[in-house]
Design an enzyme around this catalytic site. Structure first.
Site, PDB file in Angstrom:
ATOM      1  N   SER A 188      -4.081  53.184 -47.663  1.00 51.07           N
ATOM      2  CA  SER A 188      -5.162  53.782 -46.897  1.00 51.07           C
ATOM      3  C   SER A 188      -6.300  54.266 -47.788  1.00 51.07           C
ATOM      4  O   SER A 188      -7.004  53.467 -48.390  1.00 51.07           O
ATOM      5  CB  SER A 188      -4.582  54.922 -46.034  1.00 51.07           C
ATOM      6  OG  SER A 188      -5.519  55.376 -45.096  1.00 51.07           O
ATOM      7  N   ASP A 194     -14.608  46.191 -56.036  1.00 49.46           N
ATOM      8  CA  ASP A 194     -15.705  45.400 -55.463  1.00 49.46           C
ATOM      9  C   ASP A 194     -17.024  45.617 -56.197  1.00 49.46           C
ATOM     10  O   ASP A 194     -17.863  44.716 -56.269  1.00 49.46           O
ATOM     11  CB  ASP A 194     -15.868  45.724 -53.974  1.00 49.46           C
ATOM     12  CG  ASP A 194     -14.810  45.057 -53.115  1.00 49.46           C
ATOM     13  OD1 ASP A 194     -14.045  44.237 -53.655  1.00 49.46           O
ATOM     14  OD2 ASP A 194     -14.746  45.353 -51.904  1.00 49.46           O
ATOM     15  N   LYS A 207      -2.913  48.914 -45.849  1.00 49.72           N
ATOM     16  CA  LYS A 207      -3.182  49.626 -44.595  1.00 49.72           C
ATOM     17  C   LYS A 207      -4.694  49.719 -44.406  1.00 49.72           C
ATOM     18  O   LYS A 207      -5.349  50.574 -44.992  1.00 49.72           O
ATOM     19  CB  LYS A 207      -2.564  51.023 -44.588  1.00 49.72           C
ATOM     20  CG  LYS A 207      -2.809  51.796 -43.286  1.00 49.72           C
ATOM     21  CD  LYS A 207      -2.160  53.172 -43.342  1.00 49.72           C
ATOM     22  CE  LYS A 207      -2.403  53.938 -42.051  1.00 49.72           C
ATOM     23  NZ  LYS A 207      -3.809  54.359 -41.877  1.00 49.72           N
TER      24      LYS A 207
END
Length: 548
Positions: A289, A300, A314
């Site tokens: 999460s 990223d 998740k």
């Protein structure tokens, strides 16, 4: 004509949506009417008295079981637990507990809170709470007895290892706040390390404070953020932690759901504290999460290197909504997407009812990081540098799961007043041999997967009429397996020692000591140091982030 066609299509879609909404409203009204009728007839006609509250809660849980595992009903009795998930705070004694089949035991008191300050130790079996017999009560039932308003008293009767007479304690409950940061330090080589265990309120503020403290009056050679075992928490705390190392105005996570209120974009909104320091994020299969938001955003934006094992996966967002009679609904309202546009959700619960699915190594849809590196959707966050961890052998898993290691640590603690510091204590031969004697004296036994396979083979061979023909080979196989199994405690000593060391150290130095001890032999940390300090002369850090 083109505009007319577009208008007609829009009108048709609107009519379709309205019709579907009316149909859903009718089905909801119909279902509620059936449910009310059923409950009324049960109350009037069932042979025994019913408990409408229990039946209602059972029905609700059964209904939600068909959705994802994160959408759950929260009865009034569990409101305190729900509060703990978001704030890290609760009114109680400050201890982890576990059920052993007879009684709930203290598995680990939190340092500095009522349980530890009043002398409760790991292994203490809770016999009574405020006079209520706790025999055969599970962890939830005992937890409800232990929790309460800060400042109120709770009386415990406990049974301690090695003592015949029960011990009575009176504790004053406090507003317990679990640390987001159980441990941080700057190593002698100039690399800063911080372990983050949760994303409850003020987690980002605390990370910033500790980071600023560690770099004060010194130049750090790198920063390691350890998210291993961190199951997540508040999304805004994850965004703010990313913001410490990413420029202001950068997207971190977007949410997409059915309701308009569930669609949002969360971006960094403050000036970062450090854009240059080499950064490593440690993750494992229990990083989930909010942990995955942080690791995914750092990856990223090519801001740091992710090291460890693939994360949990998740990519679902939950809100807690108030219901009548002081109950709540924690409901999944959206999927979340990290900066590259990928969703890291492992299992599609809208199409799969089997939520026990193991992680799938097949690649999902490819995406690109800002530097052009290829990353994939689904299956959690795949580390830039994978560090393999072999699963525990069956014997080791049984020793841990059946509390042999936990119980031996209690025995050891009762016999040794002190031990060496958490970073220096080791399991010597005498201690390990004593542990082996301890488990053997308690009749330690287990069934290996190989033994299960042999039993299955015997059953099939008997059914098909081949058992007598292959009996000699099966008996030899069973004998060889038994001989090999007898050596399991020595063959798997390294892994068993690792678990035993952690458990014993925690008896003396609590959560902080457990982390310090684990870092002494940590392949993930060692690999992080190698990359940050460029000890192999390959400048892996910049090579990885450049995508070359």
């Amino acid at each position: 004509m083109k505009k007319i066609n577009t208008l007609i299509l829009t009108l048709l879609l609107s009519v379709s949506v309205i019709a579907q909404e009316k149909q859903n409203n009718f089905e909801i009204a119909k279902s509620l009417d059936i449910y009310n009728s059923l409950m009324r007839e049960l109350n009037l006609n069932y042979v025994d008295e019913i408990n409408p509250g229990e039946l209602n809660e059972t029905a609700i849980k059964a209904m939600l079981d068909g959705l994802d595992p994160y959408t759950v009903f929260i009865p009034e009795s569990d409101i305190e637990n729900a509060k703990f998930m978001t704030t890290g705070e609760y009114g109680g004694i400050g201890a982890l507990i576990q059920y052993d089949g007879e009684y709930v035991r203290i598995s680990e008191p939190y340092y500095g809170w009522p349980a530890q300050k009043n002398g409760l130790i790991a292994g203490d079996a809770i016999l009574e709470v405020n006079g209520v017999d706790c025999h055969k009560k599970n962890t939830q039932q005992v937890s409800e007895l232990l929790k309460g308003q800060p400042g109120t008293e709770v009386k415990l009767k406990v049974k301690r290892y090695g003592q015949e007479k029960p011990i009575e304690k009176t504790l004053k409950r406090e507003k317990v706040k679990i640390d987001n940061i159980p441990y941080y330090k700057v190593f002698d080589n100039g690399v800063a390390y911080l372990s983050l265990s949760g994303f409850t309120r003020d987690a980002a503020k605390e990370v910033k404070e500790k980071f600023m403290e560690m770099r004060k009056d010194r130049e750090l050679k790198g920063f390691i953020l350890d998210l291993r075992g961190n199951g997540g928490g508040l999304m805004n705390e994850a965004v703010d932690i990313v913001n410490l190392f990413i420029p202001k105005g950068k997207a971190v996570v977007s949410m997409k759901g059915k309701a308009a209120s569930s669609n949002s974009l969360h971006a960094t909104n403050s000036n970062p504290v450090d854009l240059e320091i080499p950064l490593v994020v440690l993750v494992d299969g229990n990083s989930a999460s909010a942990s995955e938001i942080v690791a995914g955003a750092i990856q990223d934006y090519d801001r740091g290197v992710i090291i460890g094992q693939r994360t949990f996966g998740k990519g679902l967002v939950q809100n807690i909504l108030p219901l009548s009679y002081n109950t709540q609904l924690k409901v999944t309202v959206a999927h979340y997407y990290i900066p590259s546009g990928r969703c890291i959700q492992e299992i599609d619960y809208s199409h799969k009812k089997d939520t026990t699915q193991v992680q799938n190594d097949s690649l999902g849809k490819p995406f690109k990081t800002m530097a052009g590196r290829t990353v994939y959707e689904g299956h959690g966050i795949t580390p830039d540098v994978k560090v393999s961890r072999d699963p525990y052998a069956t014997a080791t898993a049984y020793l841990y799961g059946k509390n042999y290691i936990f119980d031996y640590a209690n025995k050891y603690y009762s016999e040794h007043k002190t031990i060496d510091s958490a970073d220096r204590f080791k399991i010597d031969d005498a201690t390990y041999n004593d542990f082996v004697k301890f488990v053997n004296d308690r009749g330690f036994t287990y069934t290996t997967e190989s033994e299960k396979a042999v039993e299955k083979l015997k059953k099939m061979a008997k059914e098909e009429g081949y058992l007598e023909q292959i009996k000699p080979q099966i008996e030899k196989l069973e004998k060889d397996l038994a001989a090999d199994k007898a050596n399991d405690l020595q063959k798997n000593r390294k892994d068993i020692e690792e678990l035993l060391l952690s458990e014993i150290v925690a008896r003396y130095y609590y959560q902080k000591g457990r982390i310090i001890s684990a870092l002494q032999n940590d392949p993930d940390l060692d690999r992080a140091m190698e990359i940050l300090l460029n000890t192999n002369g390959k400048d892996e850090y910049h090579t990885i982030l450049s995508g070359k």
